[in-house]
Design a protein around this motif. Structure first.
Motif, mmCIF file in Angstrom:
data_model
loop_
_atom_site.group_PDB
_atom_site.id
_atom_site.type_symbol
_atom_site.label_atom_id
_atom_site.label_comp_id
_atom_site.label_asym_id
_atom_site.label_seq_id
_atom_site.Cartn_x
_atom_site.Cartn_y
_atom_site.Cartn_z
ATOM 1 N N VAL A 128 -8.179 12.577 8.594
ATOM 2 C CA VAL A 128 -8.316 11.249 9.206
ATOM 3 C C VAL A 128 -9.685 10.694 8.853
ATOM 4 N N ASP A 129 -9.699 9.642 8.092
ATOM 5 C CA ASP A 129 -10.942 9.050 7.600
ATOM 6 C C ASP A 129 -11.496 8.109 8.661
ATOM 7 N N ILE A 130 -12.517 8.561 9.386
ATOM 8 C CA ILE A 130 -13.086 7.756 10.467
ATOM 9 C C ILE A 130 -14.541 7.461 10.162
ATOM 10 N N THR A 131 -14.886 6.188 10.102
ATOM 11 C CA THR A 131 -16.261 5.808 9.830
ATOM 12 C C THR A 131 -17.142 6.152 11.020
ATOM 13 N N GLU A 132 -18.450 6.194 10.788
ATOM 14 C CA GLU A 132 -19.383 6.515 11.873
ATOM 15 C C GLU A 132 -19.277 5.493 12.997
ATOM 16 N N ARG A 133 -19.129 4.217 12.632
ATOM 17 C CA ARG A 133 -19.041 3.182 13.664
ATOM 18 C C ARG A 133 -17.792 3.391 14.517
ATOM 19 N N LYS A 134 -16.666 3.670 13.858
ATOM 20 C CA LYS A 134 -15.431 3.879 14.611
ATOM 21 C C LYS A 134 -15.513 5.131 15.470
ATOM 22 N N GLU A 135 -16.197 6.160 14.973
ATOM 23 C CA GLU A 135 -16.334 7.381 15.756
ATOM 24 C C GLU A 135 -17.139 7.108 17.016
ATOM 25 N N GLN A 136 -18.176 6.262 16.900
ATOM 26 C CA GLN A 136 -18.977 5.900 18.061
ATOM 27 C C GLN A 136 -18.140 5.147 19.091
ATOM 28 N N GLU A 137 -17.085 4.487 18.642
ATOM 29 C CA GLU A 137 -16.198 3.750 19.544
ATOM 30 C C GLU A 137 -15.001 4.597 19.972
ATOM 31 N N SER A 138 -15.074 5.891 19.714
ATOM 32 C CA SER A 138 -14.026 6.849 20.122
ATOM 33 C C SER A 138 -12.713 6.629 19.379
ATOM 34 N N TYR A 139 -12.776 6.150 18.131
ATOM 35 C CA TYR A 139 -11.539 5.910 17.397
ATOM 36 C C TYR A 139 -10.791 7.214 17.110
ATOM 37 N N GLY A 140 -11.543 8.315 16.904
ATOM 38 C CA GLY A 140 -10.880 9.592 16.640
ATOM 39 C C GLY A 140 -9.995 10.014 17.795
ATOM 40 N N THR A 141 -10.486 9.812 19.022
ATOM 41 C CA THR A 141 -9.695 10.137 20.205
ATOM 42 C C THR A 141 -8.509 9.196 20.328
ATOM 43 N N GLU A 142 -8.735 7.906 20.031
ATOM 44 C CA GLU A 142 -7.635 6.943 20.105
ATOM 45 C C GLU A 142 -6.537 7.311 19.111
ATOM 46 N N ALA A 143 -6.932 7.755 17.916
ATOM 47 C CA ALA A 143 -5.934 8.121 16.911
ATOM 48 C C ALA A 143 -5.110 9.328 17.364
ATOM 49 N N VAL A 144 -5.736 10.267 18.072
ATOM 50 C CA VAL A 144 -4.981 11.393 18.631
ATOM 51 C C VAL A 144 -3.967 10.880 19.642
ATOM 52 N N LEU A 145 -4.403 9.994 20.520
ATOM 53 C CA LEU A 145 -3.516 9.442 21.540
ATOM 54 C C LEU A 145 -2.408 8.615 20.893
ATOM 55 N N ARG A 146 -2.736 7.885 19.843
ATOM 56 C CA ARG A 146 -1.738 7.101 19.098
ATOM 57 C C ARG A 146 -0.677 8.032 18.509
ATOM 58 N N TYR A 147 -1.138 9.148 17.934
ATOM 59 C CA TYR A 147 -0.207 10.128 17.382
ATOM 60 C C TYR A 147 0.734 10.656 18.477
ATOM 61 N N LEU A 148 0.161 11.051 19.624
ATOM 62 C CA LEU A 148 0.969 11.607 20.705
ATOM 63 C C LEU A 148 2.013 10.614 21.194
ATOM 64 N N ALA A 149 1.599 9.332 21.315
ATOM 65 C CA ALA A 149 2.530 8.299 21.777
ATOM 66 C C ALA A 149 3.660 8.109 20.776
ATOM 67 N N CYS A 150 3.315 8.042 19.493
ATOM 68 C CA CYS A 150 4.344 7.844 18.468
ATOM 69 C C CYS A 150 5.247 9.070 18.330
ATOM 70 N N ALA A 151 4.701 10.246 18.582
ATOM 71 C CA ALA A 151 5.487 11.475 18.440
ATOM 72 C C ALA A 151 6.448 11.680 19.606
ATOM 73 N N ARG A 152 6.081 11.183 20.797
ATOM 74 C CA ARG A 152 6.859 11.516 21.998
ATOM 75 C C ARG A 152 7.683 10.357 22.562
ATOM 76 N N ALA A 153 7.242 9.128 22.367
ATOM 77 C CA ALA A 153 7.921 7.995 23.005
ATOM 78 C C ALA A 153 9.314 7.792 22.419
ATOM 79 N N SER A 154 10.227 7.332 23.256
ATOM 80 C CA SER A 154 11.567 7.003 22.773
ATOM 81 C C SER A 154 11.505 5.684 22.000
#
Length: 382
Positions: free
Chosen positions: A219-245
């Motif tokens: 997952v290519d995350i820039t320093e600015r996005k990492e400071q905005e917690s984008y890495g965590t958001e991408a994990v949550l995005r993955y979980l939502a897409c993997a589990r939601a109907s």
């Protein structure tokens, strides 16, 4: 309409019970040290003020300039959970040498900067020896407060607005979002704060996933996005897409609210087993690391058979959910064969007509994601 409005006012006002209370800074520090006041040390890196901002708050206390009330929610165990005012309290506790970080170690202050009115605040510390060891200020310019000044500071009063435990469970989180709507937080930073207040163990679990090397490798995350917690958001995005109907995805509405709702449902759902989700998460991202590494979510060009360009969130949604939603099949495929098959399926995603039409910039998330998940589930099916 006025009657309907009044009915709504009456209904909602019954859900939120508040009270006001005033106490000295010394009393507040005692509550904090006794564990009766929770300021969430996990918030420090998100809300941390500059030394100039901290100094202005200390100056306001000395000058008797009113400080906005601190909003707290009273938990069922009686502890006050700070909803708004974390940084104000943290600044005061840090200045007095009482604050502890998320590792329970002392978060020592730096000497103050000069105030707007009190220029002599420059270099001031609470008392001798209470300062960060790495300060660059000349030791001769550092001076502790006098005993009388410390007494005056400790007696200054703070106002608290208390959301009582009888309030609706949702009230605390709604209040946090409303009070911090003007704060420069990314959506995920605000969501992280809500997660900490709702279930700190889930918040730490998300951060654990976002810090895994196999995940950061693909997952290519820039320093600015990492400071905005984008890495965590991408994990949550993955979980939502993997589990939601598919129905949930099609009806999502605002994506930010959808992601927050999904996060809250993960915390409350007994069928959401973190160990199993971690196992699937690790499988998805190690498989991608072995197959394509940092090229996993970059555009594929059949002319030259190459992956290039920037990280594509559309490809991320389609590819990760596709493997996750067909998890049992991909687990049955051996490593080298799996890597080659994944490379070919990722190429097929980029050549898919639905993906081509529905992906890309300018597409609203709620009009894009259902199609990305459908594409991924279809292409990665066994």
């Amino acid at each position: 309409m006025p009657q309907v409005l009044q009915e709504e006012i009456d209904e909602r006002s019954r859900e939120i019970h508040t009270d006001r209370y005033s106490m000295s800074i010394n009393e507040v520090v005692a509550m904090y040290q006794d564990g009766d006041l929770e300021v969430h040390p996990e918030f420090q890196r998100i809300f941390r003020w500059t030394i100039e901002q901290q100094s202005r708050l200390v100056e306001s206390v000395f000058l008797g300039i009113p400080i906005p009330p601190i909003f707290v929610a009273q938990r069922s165990d009686g502890v006050w959970d700070v909803v708004d005012g974390v940084q104000r309290l943290s600044t005061l506790f840090r200045f007095m040498g009482a604050l502890r970080d998320d590792k329970s170690e002392k978060d020592l202050p730096y000497p103050l900067a000069q105030g707007e009115y009190l220029k002599a605040l420059y270099g001031v510390v609470w008392e001798e020896g209470i300062q960060a060891p790495d300060t660059e200020l000349d030791p001769s310019l550092i001076s502790p407060l006098e005993e009388a000044q410390r007494r005056v500071f400790k007696r200054a009063r703070l106002d608290f607005q208390i959301v009582q435990k009888e309030s609706d469970d949702q009230a605390k989180y709604d209040l946090f979002q409303r009070l911090n709507s003007g704060t420069r937080l990314s959506e995920q930073e605000a969501r992280n704060c809500l997660a900490v207040m709702l279930d700190p163990t889930f918040s730490r679990w998300l951060e654990h996933l976002a810090s895994r090397e196999y995940y950061t490798n693909v997952v290519d995350i820039t320093e600015r996005k990492e400071q905005e917690s984008y890495g965590t958001e991408a994990v949550l995005r993955y979980l939502a897409c993997a589990r939601a109907s598919m129905r949930e995805l099609q009806d999502m509405g605002d994506f930010g609210e959808f992601l927050t709702d999904q996060m809250r449902s993960f915390m409350a759902d007994p069928t959401f087993v973190r160990e199993k989700e971690l196992e699937r998460f690790e499988f998805v991202f190690t498989s991608l690391r072995d197959a394509l590494a940092e090229k996993s979510f970059r555009r594929y060009y059949s002319d030259g058979d190459r992956f290039t360009g920037a990280f594509s969130v559309s490809a991320y949604e389609a590819v990760t959910s596709g493997i996750a939603r067909n998890y049992e099949f991909w687990r049955s495929v051996e490593g080298p064969e799996r890597s080659e098959m994944i490379r070919q399926r990722v190429k097929a995603v980029w050549q898919d007509s639905v993906f081509d039409t529905r992906s890309g910039g300018g597409k609203r998330a709620n009009r894009r994601i259902p199609y990305m998940v459908e594409v991924g589930e279809r292409i990665f099916r066994g």
